[in-house]
Design a protein around this motif. Structure first.
Motif, PDB file in Angstrom:
ATOM      1  N   VAL A  32       0.838  -1.201   0.000  1.00 29.22           N
ATOM      2  CA  VAL A  32       0.000   0.000   0.000  1.00 29.22           C
ATOM      3  C   VAL A  32       0.871   1.250   0.000  1.00 29.22           C
ATOM      4  N   PHE A  33       2.013   1.179   0.670  1.00 27.77           N
ATOM      5  CA  PHE A  33       2.916   2.325   0.696  1.00 27.77           C
ATOM      6  C   PHE A  33       3.396   2.707  -0.700  1.00 27.77           C
ATOM      7  N   LYS A  34       3.517   1.747  -1.603  1.00 27.89           N
ATOM      8  CA  LYS A  34       3.925   2.054  -2.979  1.00 27.89           C
ATOM      9  C   LYS A  34       2.885   2.943  -3.661  1.00 27.89           C
ATOM     10  N   LEU A  35       1.613   2.725  -3.361  1.00 25.92           N
ATOM     11  CA  LEU A  35       0.560   3.599  -3.889  1.00 25.92           C
ATOM     12  C   LEU A  35       0.669   4.981  -3.249  1.00 25.92           C
ATOM     13  N   ALA A  36       0.916   5.028  -1.958  1.00 20.69           N
ATOM     14  CA  ALA A  36       1.059   6.320  -1.283  1.00 20.69           C
ATOM     15  C   ALA A  36       2.197   7.128  -1.901  1.00 20.69           C
ATOM     16  N   MET A  37       3.260   6.452  -2.289  1.00 22.21           N
ATOM     17  CA  MET A  37       4.396   7.154  -2.887  1.00 22.21           C
ATOM     18  C   MET A  37       4.046   7.752  -4.245  1.00 22.21           C
ATOM     19  N   VAL A  38       3.100   7.131  -4.961  1.00 20.95           N
ATOM     20  CA  VAL A  38       2.647   7.711  -6.231  1.00 20.95           C
ATOM     21  C   VAL A  38       2.074   9.104  -5.971  1.00 20.95           C
ATOM     22  N   ASP A  39       1.415   9.257  -4.821  1.00 15.88           N
ATOM     23  CA  ASP A  39       0.829  10.537  -4.424  1.00 15.88           C
ATOM     24  C   ASP A  39       1.802  11.385  -3.614  1.00 15.88           C
ATOM     25  N   GLN A  40       3.054  10.976  -3.576  1.00 12.05           N
ATOM     26  CA  GLN A  40       4.112  11.663  -2.838  1.00 12.05           C
ATOM     27  C   GLN A  40       3.770  11.783  -1.349  1.00 12.05           C
ATOM     28  N   ARG A  41       3.230  10.682  -0.808  1.00 12.57           N
ATOM     29  CA  ARG A  41       2.899  10.613   0.618  1.00 12.57           C
ATOM     30  C   ARG A  41       3.967   9.801   1.332  1.00 12.57           C
ATOM     31  N   SER A  42       4.305  10.213   2.525  1.00 13.68           N
ATOM     32  CA  SER A  42       5.348   9.545   3.308  1.00 13.68           C
ATOM     33  C   SER A  42       4.759   8.451   4.194  1.00 13.68           C
ATOM     34  N   MET A  43       5.637   7.631   4.721  1.00 14.17           N
ATOM     35  CA  MET A  43       5.222   6.624   5.686  1.00 14.17           C
ATOM     36  C   MET A  43       4.690   7.315   6.943  1.00 14.17           C
ATOM     37  N   GLN A  44       5.250   8.472   7.297  1.00 17.77           N
ATOM     38  CA  GLN A  44       4.746   9.213   8.449  1.00 17.77           C
ATOM     39  C   GLN A  44       3.322   9.701   8.198  1.00 17.77           C
ATOM     40  N   TYR A  45       3.024  10.072   6.951  1.00 16.43           N
ATOM     41  CA  TYR A  45       1.655  10.457   6.606  1.00 16.43           C
ATOM     42  C   TYR A  45       0.711   9.285   6.865  1.00 16.43           C
ATOM     43  N   LEU A  46       1.070   8.096   6.343  1.00 16.02           N
ATOM     44  CA  LEU A  46       0.218   6.919   6.554  1.00 16.02           C
ATOM     45  C   LEU A  46       0.108   6.580   8.034  1.00 16.02           C
ATOM     46  N   GLY A  47       1.208   6.673   8.756  1.00 16.02           N
ATOM     47  CA  GLY A  47       1.162   6.427  10.194  1.00 16.02           C
ATOM     48  C   GLY A  47       0.175   7.351  10.876  1.00 16.02           C
ATOM     49  N   GLY A  48       0.162   8.593  10.458  1.00 14.21           N
ATOM     50  CA  GLY A  48      -0.804   9.548  11.007  1.00 14.21           C
ATOM     51  C   GLY A  48      -2.238   9.163  10.676  1.00 14.21           C
ATOM     52  N   VAL A  49      -2.462   8.771   9.432  1.00 14.26           N
ATOM     53  CA  VAL A  49      -3.807   8.332   9.027  1.00 14.26           C
ATOM     54  C   VAL A  49      -4.246   7.142   9.876  1.00 14.26           C
ATOM     55  N   PHE A  50      -3.367   6.178  10.057  1.00 12.12           N
ATOM     56  CA  PHE A  50      -3.718   4.956  10.774  1.00 12.12           C
ATOM     57  C   PHE A  50      -3.933   5.186  12.270  1.00 12.12           C
ATOM     58  N   THR A  51      -3.346   6.239  12.801  1.00 12.82           N
ATOM     59  CA  THR A  51      -3.469   6.501  14.235  1.00 12.82           C
ATOM     60  C   THR A  51      -4.365   7.692  14.553  1.00 12.82           C
ATOM     61  N   GLY A  52      -4.912   8.339  13.521  1.00  8.97           N
ATOM     62  CA  GLY A  52      -5.774   9.499  13.753  1.00  8.97           C
ATOM     63  C   GLY A  52      -5.010  10.766  14.091  1.00  8.97           C
ATOM     64  N   MET A  53      -3.757  10.821  13.686  1.00 10.73           N
ATOM     65  CA  MET A  53      -2.917  11.987  13.942  1.00 10.73           C
ATOM     66  C   MET A  53      -2.594  12.690  12.634  1.00 10.73           C
ATOM     67  N   THR A  54      -2.110  13.907  12.746  1.00  6.58           N
ATOM     68  CA  THR A  54      -1.541  14.558  11.573  1.00  6.58           C
ATOM     69  C   THR A  54      -0.162  13.950  11.333  1.00  6.58           C
ATOM     70  N   THR A  55       0.383  14.205  10.165  1.00  4.02           N
ATOM     71  CA  THR A  55       1.727  13.726   9.857  1.00  4.02           C
ATOM     72  C   THR A  55       2.719  14.253  10.885  1.00  4.02           C
ATOM     73  N   GLU A  56       2.585  15.532  11.220  1.00  2.00           N
ATOM     74  CA  GLU A  56       3.504  16.157  12.163  1.00  2.00           C
ATOM     75  C   GLU A  56       3.364  15.551  13.559  1.00  2.00           C
ATOM     76  N   GLU A  57       2.127  15.326  13.996  1.00  2.00           N
ATOM     77  CA  GLU A  57       1.907  14.707  15.306  1.00  2.00           C
ATOM     78  C   GLU A  57       2.505  13.306  15.351  1.00  2.00           C
ATOM     79  N   PHE A  58       2.316  12.559  14.275  1.00  2.00           N
ATOM     80  CA  PHE A  58       2.854  11.205  14.231  1.00  2.00           C
ATOM     81  C   PHE A  58       4.380  11.233  14.280  1.00  2.00           C
ATOM     82  N   ALA A  59       4.989  12.104  13.491  1.00  2.00           N
ATOM     83  CA  ALA A  59       6.452  12.206  13.480  1.00  2.00           C
ATOM     84  C   ALA A  59       6.963  12.601  14.866  1.00  2.00           C
TER      85      ALA A  59
END
Length: 118
Positions: A80-107
């Motif tokens: 799934v991360f390979k699809l996120a990379m097509v949209d120039q999304r980071s693993m931290q972005y996905l981590g935020g989505v999965f935990t209900g946080m912003t990318t910055e909060e997750f990082a």
């Protein structure tokens, strides 16, 4: 999910049954490691999904970029991360989505030790 797989609230266990169930979804996402396939996908996402034989639910999740739904449908984070990379999304972005946080909060949570996810 397979009844014999231990359940952990709020998580998705990726086991052999999930792998089989989501084979088309994971194959599509995995194919995006190739530049040529990324271009084909970006040119016509619906047709690309049809090429891989996604279920209606899988196709909808991919087209809407519903990351949580892809995981619920058996997606592997590694694919799934390979699809996120097509949209120039980071693993931290996905981590935020999965935990209900912003990318910055997750990082920031990762920097603070990582185990305090809500």
């Amino acid at each position: 999910m397979n009844g014999s797989t231990p359940q952990v609230p709020g998580t998705y266990v990726f086991d052999a049954a999930e792998s089989r169930r989501a084979r088309a979804l994971n194959r599509l996402c995995g194919s995006l490691k190739e530049a040529e396939n990324r271009e084909k996908f970006k040119a016509d996402e619906v047709a690309y999904c049809e090429t891989y034989g996604l279920t209606v639910q899988q196709r909808d999740a991919v087209l809407r970029r519903d990351w949580n739904r892809m995981m619920e449908l058996g997606g592997s984070i590694f694919y799934v991360f390979k699809l996120a990379m097509v949209d120039q999304r980071s693993m931290q972005y996905l981590g935020g989505v999965f935990t209900g946080m912003t990318t910055e909060e997750f990082a920031q949570a990762l920097k603070a030790g990582g185990r305090s996810f809500g």
